[in-house]
Design a protein around this motif. Sequence first.
Motif, mmCIF file in Angstrom:
data_model
loop_
_atom_site.group_PDB
_atom_site.id
_atom_site.type_symbol
_atom_site.label_atom_id
_atom_site.label_comp_id
_atom_site.label_asym_id
_atom_site.label_seq_id
_atom_site.Cartn_x
_atom_site.Cartn_y
_atom_site.Cartn_z
ATOM 1 N N ASP A 1 38.908 9.551 -12.733
ATOM 2 C CA ASP A 1 38.839 8.114 -13.007
ATOM 3 C C ASP A 1 37.416 7.581 -12.944
ATOM 4 O O ASP A 1 37.020 6.745 -13.741
ATOM 5 C CB ASP A 1 39.708 7.347 -12.000
ATOM 6 N N LYS B 1 30.262 10.235 -27.084
ATOM 7 C CA LYS B 1 30.639 9.191 -26.133
ATOM 8 C C LYS B 1 32.012 9.367 -25.490
ATOM 9 O O LYS B 1 32.258 8.827 -24.427
ATOM 10 C CB LYS B 1 30.598 7.815 -26.822
ATOM 11 N N THR B 2 32.921 10.073 -26.145
ATOM 12 C CA THR B 2 34.266 10.125 -25.588
ATOM 13 C C THR B 2 34.454 11.366 -24.713
ATOM 14 O O THR B 2 33.739 12.356 -24.849
ATOM 15 C CB THR B 2 35.336 10.160 -26.696
ATOM 16 N N LEU C 1 36.513 6.771 -22.870
ATOM 17 C CA LEU C 1 35.063 6.919 -23.018
ATOM 18 C C LEU C 1 34.469 7.531 -21.762
ATOM 19 O O LEU C 1 35.010 7.393 -20.672
ATOM 20 C CB LEU C 1 34.415 5.555 -23.267
ATOM 21 N N SER D 1 35.550 5.376 -18.646
ATOM 22 C CA SER D 1 35.659 3.929 -18.778
ATOM 23 C C SER D 1 36.516 3.634 -19.996
ATOM 24 O O SER D 1 36.518 4.406 -20.960
ATOM 25 C CB SER D 1 34.265 3.286 -18.922
ATOM 26 N N ARG D 2 37.230 2.569 -19.954
ATOM 27 C CA ARG D 2 38.159 2.164 -21.011
ATOM 28 C C ARG D 2 39.055 3.315 -21.468
ATOM 29 O O ARG D 2 39.255 3.552 -22.645
ATOM 30 C CB ARG D 2 37.402 1.557 -22.181
ATOM 31 N N ARG D 3 39.489 4.119 -20.554
ATOM 32 C CA ARG D 3 40.518 5.154 -20.713
ATOM 33 C C ARG D 3 40.097 6.404 -21.480
ATOM 34 O O ARG D 3 40.616 7.467 -21.222
ATOM 35 C CB ARG D 3 41.787 4.579 -21.342
ATOM 36 N N ASN E 1 31.949 7.492 -18.838
ATOM 37 C CA ASN E 1 31.261 6.431 -18.115
ATOM 38 C C ASN E 1 29.861 6.918 -17.754
ATOM 39 O O ASN E 1 29.640 7.535 -16.716
ATOM 40 C CB ASN E 1 32.051 6.078 -16.850
#
Lengths: 507, 361
Positions: free
Chosen positions: A363, B221-222, A371, A367-369, A373
């Motif tokens: 977690d 980025k992902t 991406l 970020s935002r599920r 972080n």
Amino acid sequence: MKYAVEMREVSKRFPSVLANDRVSLCVKSGTIHAIIGENGAGKTTLMNVLYGLYEPDHGEILIKGTPVSFHSAMDAIRQGIGMVHQHFMLISRLSIADNIVLGAEPGRGLRYDRRQAEEGVLKVCQSYGIALDPRALVQDISLGMQQRVEIVKTLYRGADIIILDEPTAVLTPQEIDDLGRVLKGLKDRGKTILIITHKLEEVMDFSDEITVLRAGRHVVTLRKEDTSIPELTAYMVGREVHLGGCKASVDNSQVMLELNHVSCHPEGRQALQDISLTLHSGEILGIAGIDGSGQTELTELVAGVLPCQEGQVTFLGQDITSSSVSKRKAGGIGFIAQDRHRHGLILDFSVEENLLLGMQRRDAFISRRFLRNNSQIRSMAETRIRDYDIRPPLRASQAATLSGGNQQKIIIAREMGAEPALIVADQPTRGVDVGAIEFIHNTLVEHRNRGGGVLLASLELDEVMMLSDRIAVMYSGRLIGILDARTATREQIGLMMVGRRPEEVGV
Amino acid sequence: MKGTPGSARNPHLRETAVDIAVPFLLLLFSFLFSSIWILMMGKNPLAAYAALLDGAFGSSTAFVNTIKKSIPIAFASFSIIVSMKGNTFNIGAEGQLALGAMGATLAGALIPGLPPLLHIPVCLWAGALFGMAYIAFPTVMHVRRGVDLLVILLLLNNVANYILQYFVLDLFKSDNALVPSSRSILGSAELPYLIGPPHRMTIAILFVLVSAVVLQWYFSKTVAGYEMRAVGLNREAARYAGIPVRRYTGLALFTSGALAGIGGALEVLGNYHCLYTDFSPGFGYDGIPVALLCGSNPILAVIGSIAFGALRNGSLTMQARVGISNEIISVVQGSLILSVASNYIVRYLLNRKKGKEKVHA
């Protein structure tokens, strides 16, 4: 006594680092002289200067009393110096003889006289007592044999002074013994040998004199008889080194890991056979055994990389027999795999990306599920690099560019940083220098002292005996017995490692 | 040993410079090599290349045509890049391109009454689905059974060509056309113009740019993109880290098929509005050198595709003006592919000083 090699106040500067700082070195003729130091101490640079690959910025070199000035390796070879590099430079599809004569092929005009080459090579081999089949292809022979080919190559060119860079790094213990015999044979026939190494057992085995370098400077030159491994270690690192960590007494009543009649046969090969053992919290369980006895498979099975075909694996009271690697990681199992280049790291990734490997779904790093972080990842990487002293301390540098010890630190930082309950480590100190070994030992023992569990497989019996609370001995995929590390002797473990039952060795 | 001279002064900058310089040097080499053949034909290579350049970029029409040609090449290269990131190689983009074009033709011709805003995406999806369907069998065989992809994908390219002929000449043929072609798509499925006649540049180029940006974003980025790159660079280490390796290989191949299918679909929706048996002169294969030359970077691949589109487009002018067969472009491309294969040698020569010290250090 006459010196074969004399280097006086040799300095060599690279743009960012002074690799050799007025280093002086005297090597007596007909001796084996070891040059030791940690990674980056300047050993290889000094030898490359001697071999004519680098020109020194300052200082002079005398070979057999005559001042020389080398502009290339050819100049050094003409003066009777040969060098065997850490990574062999052989052409695998050519025969041994072809490789040895390469660059000095016998024959007339364009014609290459292979028979004369083979005879010449055989003659050199025989006169130095080195066993080689000149016709065998290099691709078919072992690394130990390839090293002999490299040595014969220098002899074929008339070398009197032979430099070996980390000659034992790639060899098995058996091959290391053979190498020792070959080197002694060469010494007896009047050759002078320089070996670069950071393994002190070999130093005490092979050499007559030892020179220690540290941070580019000459520290001391000693006769083997006058020194000891602890003393040399202290000279190398610059302070007292204490291997084995410092064990505190901890509560180890809770069972952490339990293996119940576990068997595993990948591709039909019986790798693990009916293994049952328990590991408690606050305990280091060492696994001893000769190479290939199933230690690696056992660690991989606990880490979840290798499937368990029979039996049951329980971790903290939960059946994890068929759990995935990621589930085990999330549940608190960290794994330091044996082969860091193949299994532990992605060499093309940066240090930061490697530190994230296996934790990218936590977690904190998302970020935002979906991406990454980046700010969290960056601060994690910077903390780890600082805490585990990874050098150079740049999170963006490619993992491939770091030294072996620092690459290993990336893995340890990553696995320990995930705060696992259990650390599974397969030969965590393989091929790293003594400073890094000390650090790794301390890390594992501290983990134990905090109540964590450690499953430690190592081929170094000393390491297993030093670190473990209990020692499991394996032989040919079976568990021969588990001994208490406080009472077990080297002899007992050694006999069990070749398959003797505990009853037979008086346990 | 640390501190070799080459690596001391900002190694990253040097590496990047090499990365950018290499494709240009390879291109230069291919042109030099092709010059030998042009000279042997008794023509002036400089005149030929001037004509090539003129035909590719000399006028606004030429430029637009170059861009048009580069669109399917770009999608093919994306397709191959994605497969490479997943530790495989999709050499079957040509086949998926053809299937994607068929899917778009069917959806474009058979679904009436939709507004363009809906019809165009439906057709693109149809193209993507057909592309994915065509790579499904090899993917399953590869992921589940470990069957070698290279052979099966290459053979399926041939099969796709025959399916295309059957589709255009029989199954979905147009009854009132001069050249054998399939039935035309409905007006609602035609891509709108970005620049109207006479240039007729459609919005297809926007799909290229958006896809490149999305792919780059995905990989950099992902979390999933990070995991896929890990699988691509070291499958074993990824597996040891708990990343589902086979799932990513499958995902990469399906995405790869979909991208090639969209490339084919855009040719139908934007250019021809129907299908011909030879609508692709080998766009799927052109994508391979583009992907390799651009070091599998989607943004650079857009530039590479335009360069390859320029070769395809300019060769016609070269043929007309200097009188040498446009097959010489195949020589340029062939030598380019060869030099990509020997990429290592070029890098070695550029890094020679550094490399020398590295070997000895």
